[in-house]
Design a protein around this motif. Structure first.
Motif, PDB file in Angstrom:
ATOM      1  N   TYR C  29       0.819  -1.210   0.000  1.00 32.61           N
ATOM      2  CA  TYR C  29       0.000   0.000   0.000  1.00 32.61           C
ATOM      3  C   TYR C  29       0.858   1.266   0.000  1.00 32.61           C
ATOM      4  CZ  TYR C  29      -3.323   3.547   1.422  1.00 32.61           C
ATOM      5  OH  TYR C  29      -4.080   4.677   1.482  1.00 32.61           O
ATOM      6  N   VAL C  35      -4.659  -1.394  -1.866  1.00 38.82           N
ATOM      7  CA  VAL C  35      -4.900  -2.339  -0.788  1.00 38.82           C
ATOM      8  C   VAL C  35      -5.086  -3.699  -1.452  1.00 38.82           C
ATOM      9  CG1 VAL C  35      -6.453  -3.027   1.048  1.00 38.82           C
ATOM     10  CG2 VAL C  35      -5.945  -0.636   0.701  1.00 38.82           C
ATOM     11  N   PHE C  37      -6.151  -7.081  -2.019  1.00 35.61           N
ATOM     12  CA  PHE C  37      -7.096  -8.027  -1.463  1.00 35.61           C
ATOM     13  C   PHE C  37      -6.625  -9.471  -1.616  1.00 35.61           C
ATOM     14  CE2 PHE C  37     -11.139  -9.483  -0.125  1.00 35.61           C
ATOM     15  CZ  PHE C  37     -11.601  -8.443   0.638  1.00 35.61           C
ATOM     16  N   ALA C  82      -2.382  -6.008 -11.353  1.00 44.74           N
ATOM     17  CA  ALA C  82      -3.050  -4.938 -10.609  1.00 44.74           C
ATOM     18  C   ALA C  82      -2.563  -3.544 -11.005  1.00 44.74           C
ATOM     19  CB  ALA C  82      -2.865  -5.143  -9.104  1.00 44.74           C
ATOM     20  N   LEU C  94      -7.888  -2.208  -6.474  1.00 47.93           N
ATOM     21  CA  LEU C  94      -8.468  -2.976  -5.365  1.00 47.93           C
ATOM     22  C   LEU C  94      -9.425  -4.030  -5.914  1.00 47.93           C
ATOM     23  CD1 LEU C  94      -9.182  -3.292  -2.194  1.00 47.93           C
ATOM     24  CD2 LEU C  94     -11.143  -1.893  -2.752  1.00 47.93           C
ATOM     25  N   ILE C  95     -10.280  -3.629  -6.865  1.00 51.46           N
ATOM     26  CA  ILE C  95     -11.236  -4.569  -7.438  1.00 51.46           C
ATOM     27  C   ILE C  95     -10.494  -5.665  -8.204  1.00 51.46           C
ATOM     28  CG2 ILE C  95     -13.239  -4.805  -8.941  1.00 51.46           C
ATOM     29  CD1 ILE C  95     -14.355  -2.740  -7.441  1.00 51.46           C
ATOM     30  N   LEU C  98      -9.166  -8.082  -5.807  1.00 47.86           N
ATOM     31  CA  LEU C  98     -10.291  -8.882  -5.327  1.00 47.86           C
ATOM     32  C   LEU C  98     -10.542 -10.034  -6.303  1.00 47.86           C
ATOM     33  CD1 LEU C  98     -12.584  -8.769  -3.157  1.00 47.86           C
ATOM     34  CD2 LEU C  98     -13.932  -7.504  -4.813  1.00 47.86           C
ATOM     35  N   PHE C 222      -5.503  -6.788   7.804  1.00 48.26           N
ATOM     36  CA  PHE C 222      -5.931  -5.403   7.584  1.00 48.26           C
ATOM     37  C   PHE C 222      -6.160  -4.716   8.922  1.00 48.26           C
ATOM     38  CE2 PHE C 222      -9.048  -2.067   6.767  1.00 48.26           C
ATOM     39  CZ  PHE C 222      -8.513  -1.449   5.650  1.00 48.26           C
ATOM     40  N   LEU C 230      -2.156   1.995   7.597  1.00 44.64           N
ATOM     41  CA  LEU C 230      -1.702   1.154   6.482  1.00 44.64           C
ATOM     42  C   LEU C 230      -0.333   1.559   5.957  1.00 44.64           C
ATOM     43  CD1 LEU C 230      -4.857   0.626   4.214  1.00 44.64           C
ATOM     44  CD2 LEU C 230      -3.887  -0.925   5.893  1.00 44.64           C
TER      45      LEU C 230
END
Lengths: 223, 326, 286
Positions: C29, C35, C37, C82, C94-95, C98, C222, C230
C-alpha cells in the motif's frame, strides 16, 4: 556547443494544447531564463525536458545530464535530508551516491542532514531539492520556480549558490521563474512564454528593457 | 429502446410456465441476484462506495422473514418487513460506517458480514450453524411458477424505484458528489444524508430479495450467505454497468447463466468433482478483472455508447460520470 | 497467572501471523496505494505448497523457504495485473486484486483440493514461567521478530529500501530523480507476497488452512495494519500482536466463540475513530 535543444515541441493534455511548437536551446555553461505567467506552459516544458511527458510533435535532445528541481520543491518529506540527497544520485549507481560533496557545496545542509525533509522551512527544502538535483552530477540544472513562496533573503542566498556553481563548475542553468526581475538579472539569455508559445527571445539585459516585458512581467510593484 | 424493453417484459413474463423445474430455479435465483445487484449498483455508481458485505443485508432480510414466519407472523407481513428491517439495520450500521471511504469502507462492510455470519452461526435463536428450518411457503403460493412471478414483480418494483432515484434531485446531487464531494457539500447538498439513504435503500433491495429467498427455499443457514456471495454481487454490478438501470439485470443474467452453463459442463461425466466450483471461481475472477480493465463502464453503458455513436446521440449522463471516474 | 502467560505467548504467536500479513499489505500500500485483497492468498498458496513439498520428501526449512519464494513470485504476478497498466487508479486496482483473490481459489482447488491442509511444525511443549505452550508458537515469534528487524533495516539502511520509501513519500519526486515507480511497485508486491507467504508457512502447523482461509487472514491482517494508517510496518507488528493476544485472552477466558467479533469490532472502531479525526472528505479527495 548545444546542450539542450528543443525544436517545435507540441504537447497536448487530453485535447488541450499545453505546448504549441516551442523551440528553445541552451549552450554549455549558459544560464537561461524562461519567464511567463501561470499556465503559460513552463512546467509542461520542464516535464518534457525530463521525459515525464511525451511529445506529441517535435523533439527534445539533451546532450549530457539534466537534473530537475521541480516546482513546489517536492522533497521526500518523510525521508531524512541525507536520504533525499542520496536518492538524487539514484541513476548513478551505488558509487555515485556519496553525499559529502553536496555538504561542501551547500554547507547549510550539513547540520540538517538527519532531519526529515518535511520538517524543514521552505528555503531549506529548496536547498535540499537543489542538492538532490546536483547529486545527479548534471551538466544542466532545470529549476522550476526558484523563488516561489520564499523570503527575499533566502532567494538571494540560493541565487548566490547558483552563481558559485555556475562559476566554479560550469553548470548550465535553465531557470523558470515568475519573478522576471530575478530571472533576468541572473541569466544571460531569456525566453518569454505565453499560452504555450515562445513569444520573445533574446539577451536578458535587452529583454529587461523591452517595453512588452516591462509592461507584462516587470510591473510597478517590483519598483 | 422502448420496443426492446417491451420485448424483454413479454419474454420474461412468458418464460416461467415454459421452463423445466431446474431452469425455473435458475430464473428465480437470477431475479433475486439482479434485485440485490440493483442496490449494489446504485451504491457503487451513485454513492461511489464499494460494499463487500451486501450479502449481509440479503441474510438479514432472509432471516427476518424466516424468523417472523416461523414464530407465527403471516408470511406476507414477514415479506414486507424484511426490507424494512434490512434498511433499519443499514441506517444503524451506516451512520458510523459511512464516515469511511474507499478500501476502509470495503473492509468495514466485509467485517460487518463476518460478524453477522458468526453471530448467526452461534445463535440458537437463529438455528445456529445447522440453520433455520421449517419456514412456511408464502401464503397462496404452491408451486415455483408462483415464486418466479413474485420475483419478477419484486425486481420490477426495485428497478422502478432505482429509476426514480436516479432521476430525482437526490440522484443528481449524488452524481455531483461522486465527482467532487467537497464542492457538493459546499453548495448545500446534504451528501451524508443522501449517501445514507442510498445505503439503506440498497439494503432494502437486498432484504426484500432475502425475504423471497427464505420463503422460496424454506430453510436458511449462515453458509448460504458467504463472503463470496457479496463479491458475486459486486462482479454482477461491475460487469453489467454501475449506476445504470438495466446493468444489474444484464450483469446478473450474464453471470448466472454463464455459471449455470459451466456447472452443467463441470458435472459432465469424466470431469473432476471440483470442476464446477473451480470453473465458477475462475469465471467470477476473470469477468471481474476483464470488466474493470477493458470495459470499466460495464456492458450496458458500453453497448449504449456503441449504439448512440452510430445514431450520433449524446452519451448518457451516467456513462459520462463513470468515464470521469474510471 | 501461568494461564495468563500461556495465553499471552500463544497470542503473540498468532498475532505474529497477522502482523506478517498486515505488513505485507503495508509494504504494497505504501508504495502503490493499492490495498491488496489477494494478500491472504499468498499465505494460502505458500502453506499448501509447503505441505506438498514436505509430502514429496523435501526437508523442513527448504520447503518453507521455497514456498516463500514462490509466494513472492505470485506477488509479482498479482502486481503486474493490478498495477501493470499505467494510469490504473488504486480503487480499480483494489477490485482487480479482489478478482485475483477469487481466481486464486480456482487455482488452489485444482492444485490442492478443497479440504483443509496442515503439516507438522516444531513439535513439543515448552514451559515458560509455569505456562505450558506449544513450542511452535515460540518458533513463530522467533522468526517474526528478526524478520521485522530486517525489514526495518532494509527500509532505512539500503538504497533500494529508501527508494521504496521515496515512492511512498512522493511518487512524482521519485520519477524526477529517475526511480522507476512501476518497478518499485512490483518489488513491493514481491515483498508483500513473501511476507504473506511467510505468515502462511509459519501459522499452518497450528492453524490448518483451507483455500478460503484468506478472508480471515486478510481481515485480521488489515485490522493489524489499519492501526498505523496502512503505512507503518512497525505499527502493523504492534497491531498484529495486540490483536493476537486480545483474541487468545478472550478465547482463554471463555469467550472463544466471539474472538473474531472482538477483533473485527476493534478494527471498525479504529477506522471510525481515525475517520472522525481526519475527516472523511480528505481521503475521498486523495
Amino acid at each position: 556547443m548545444t546542450l539542450v535543444d528543443v525544436s517545435s515541441l507540441t504537447v497536448r493534455y487530453s485535447g488541450a494544447t499545453a505546448l504549441d511548437g516551442v523551440s528553445l536551446s541552451l549552450d554549455k555553461s549558459e544560464m537561461v531564463a524562461l519567464i511567463g505567467a501561470n499556465g503559460a506552459g513552463k512546467s509542461t516544458l520542464v516535464k518534457a525536458l525530463s521525459g515525464l511527458v511525451k511529445a506529441d510533435a517535435g523533439r527534445v535532445t539533451v546532450d549530457g545530464r539534466l537534473a530537475q528541481v521541480p516546482e513546489g520543491r517536492e522533497v521526500f518529506a518523510d525521508l531524512s535530508v541525507d536520504d533525499n540527497l542520496r536518492l538524487g544520485g539514484w541513476r548513478n549507481g551505488r558509487r555515485g551516491r556519496d553525499t559529502s560533496a553536496i555538504y561542501d557545496l551547500l554547507p547549510a545542509l550539513g547540520p540538517l542532514r538527519r532531519r526529515d525533509a518535511g520538517t524543514l522551512s521552505g528555503g531549506q527544502q529548496q536547498m535540499v531539492a537543489i542538492g538532490r538535483a546536483l547529486m545527479a552530477r548534471p551538466d544542466v540544472l532545470v529549476i522550476d520556480e526558484l523563488s516561489l513562496g520564499l523570503a527575499p533573503l533566502v532567494v538571494q542566498s540560493l541565487v548566490d549558490h547558483l552563481r558559485t556553481l555556475h562559476r566554479e563548475r560550469g553548470l548550465a542553468l535553465l531557470l523558470i521563474e515568475q519573478n522576471a526581475r530575478l530571472a533576468l538579472s541572473l541569466c544571460s539569455r531569456a525566453y518569454v512564454m505565453e499560452a504555450g508559445r515562445i513569444v520573445l527571445v533574446g539577451d536578458a539585459a535587452v529583454l529587461a528593457s523591452d517595453e512588452r516585458v516591462t509592461a507584462a512581467y516587470l510591473g510597478g510593484h517590483y519598483e | 429502446m422502448k420496443y426492446l424493453l417491451l420485448a424483454v417484459v413479454v419474454v420474461t413474463l412468458a418464460l416461467p410456465p415454459l421452463l423445466p423445474e431446474k431452469q425455473l430455479a435458475v430464473y428465480i435465483l437470477l431475479g433475486l441476484a439482479a434485485t440485490v445487484t440493483a442496490g449494489v449498483s446504485l451504491l457503487m455508481g451513485y454513492a461511489g462506495q464499494v460494499s463487500l458485505g451486501q450479502a449481509a443485508f440479503y441474510a438479514i432480510g432472509a432471516y427476518a422473514a424466516g424468523l417472523l414466519s416461523v414464530h407465527g407472523v403471516p408470511s406476507l407481513i414477514g415479506l414486507l418487513l424484511a426490507p424494512v428491517i434490512a434498511a433499519v439495520a443499514a441506517v444503524l450500521l451506516g451512520a458510523p460506517l459511512l464516515r469511511l471511504r474507499g478500501h476502509h469502507l470495503a473492509f468495514a462492510t466485509l467485517a460487518v458480514q463476518l460478524i453477522l455470519l458468526s453471530l448467526l452461526g452461534q445463535g440458537t435463536w437463529a438455528g445456529g450453524a445447522i440453520g433455520l428450518q421449517g419456514i412456511p411457503r408464502l401464503s397462496g403460493l404452491k408451486d415455483d411458477i408462483g415464486y418466479a412471478y413474485v420475483v419478477w414483480a419484486v425486481l420490477a418494483i426495485v428497478l422502478l424505484i432505482s429509476r426514480n432515484v436516479v432521476a430525482s434531485r437526490a440522484g443528481r446531487a449524488l452524481r455531483a458528489a461522486a465527482t467532487s464531494e467537497t464542492a457538493a457539500a459546499a453548495s448545500g447538498v446534504p451528501v451524508g444524508g443522501y449517501r445514507l439513504a442510498v445505503f439503506a435503500l440498497s439494503a432494502a433491495f437486498a432484504g426484500l430479495a432475502g425475504g423471497v429467498y427464505a420463503f422460496y427455499l424454506g430453510y436458511l443457514a449462515p453458509g448460504s450467505f458467504p463472503v463470496l456471495l457479496s463479491i458475486e454481487f459486486v462482479v454482477m454490478a461491475v460487469v453489467g454497468g454501475l449506476g445504470t438501470i438495466a446493468g444489474p439485470v444484464v450483469g446478473a443474467a450474464v453471470i448466472v447463466l454463464l455459471v449455470q452453463f459451466l456447472n452443467e459442463l463441470g458435472t459432465q461425466p469424466g470431469m473432476p468433482s471440483y470442476a464446477p466450483s473451480v470453473l465458477s471461481y475462475a469465471v467470477y475472477a476473470l469477468l471481474l478483472i476483464v470488466a474493470v480493465r477493458y470495459m470499466p463502464k460495464g456492458i450496458v453503458p458500453t453497448a449504449r455508447r456503441l449504439a448512440s455513436r452510430s445514431s450520433r446521440a449524446a452519451a448518457s449522463p451516467s456513462a459520462e460520470l463513470l468515464e470521469e471516474r474510471a | 497467572m501461568s494461564d495468563f502467560l500461556g495465553y499471552v505467548l500463544t497470542g503473540l504467536g498468532i498475532g505474529a501471523g497477522f502482523a506478517l500479513v498486515g505488513s505485507g499489505l503495508v509494504a504494497i500500500y505504501r508504495v502503490t496505494g493499492v490495498v491488496n485483497f489477494a494478500q491472504g492468498a499468498f499465505a494460502v498458496i505458500a502453506a499448501m505448497l509447503t505441505s506438498s513439498l514436505l509430502t514429496a520428501g523435501l526437508p523442513h526449512v527448504l520447503s518453507e523457504s521455497l514456498a516463500v519464494v514462490v509466494a513472492a513470485v505470485v506477488g509479482v504476478l498479482v502486481g503486474v495485473v493490478a498495477i501493470g497498466k499505467p494510469g490504473t487508479d488504486p480503487g480499480t486496482s483494489l477490485i482487480v486484486t479482489l478478482g485475483l483473490g477469487v481466481f486464486a481459489y480456482a487455482v488452489e482447488i485444482v492444485l490442492w483440493g478443497d479440504q483443509p491442509r496442515s503439516f507438522p511444525g516444531l513439535s513439543g511443549v515448552a514451559t515458560i514461567g509455569g505456562a505450558r505452550i506449544q513450542a511452535h508458537y515460540l518458533l513463530i515469534i522467533a522468526v517474526t521478530v528478526p524478520v521485522f528487524a530486517a525489514l526495518a533495516l532494509f527500509f532505512t539502511r539500503t538504497d533500494l529500501g529508501k527508494a521504496l520509501s521515496a515512492c511512498a513519500s512522493n511518487k512524482y519526486a521519485a520519477r524526477v530523480v529517475g526511480i522507476d515507480v512501476r518497478r518499485m511497485g512490483l518489488l513491493a508486491f514481491a515483498l508483500g507476497g513473501a511476507l504473506g507467504g511467510l505468515a502462511g508457512v509459519l501459522t499452518t502447523p497450528v492453524q490448518q488452512v483451507t483455500f478460503d482461509s484468506d478472508v480471515t487472514l486478510i481481515v485480521n491482517g488489515f485490522a493489524a495494519a489499519v492501526l498505523g494508517g496502512l503505512t507503518r510496518p512497525a505499527v502493523a507488528l504492534a497491531g498484529g500482536l495486540l490483536l493476537g493476544v486480545t483474541q487468545t485472552l478472550i478465547a482463554g477466558y471463555g469467550g472463544g466463540a466471539y474472538q473474531l467479533e472482538v477483533a473485527l469490532l476493534l478494527m471498525l472502531t479504529v477506522m471510525i475513530v481515525q475517520a472522525a479525526r481526519t475527516g472523511p472528505v480528505r481521503e475521498a479527495a486523495r
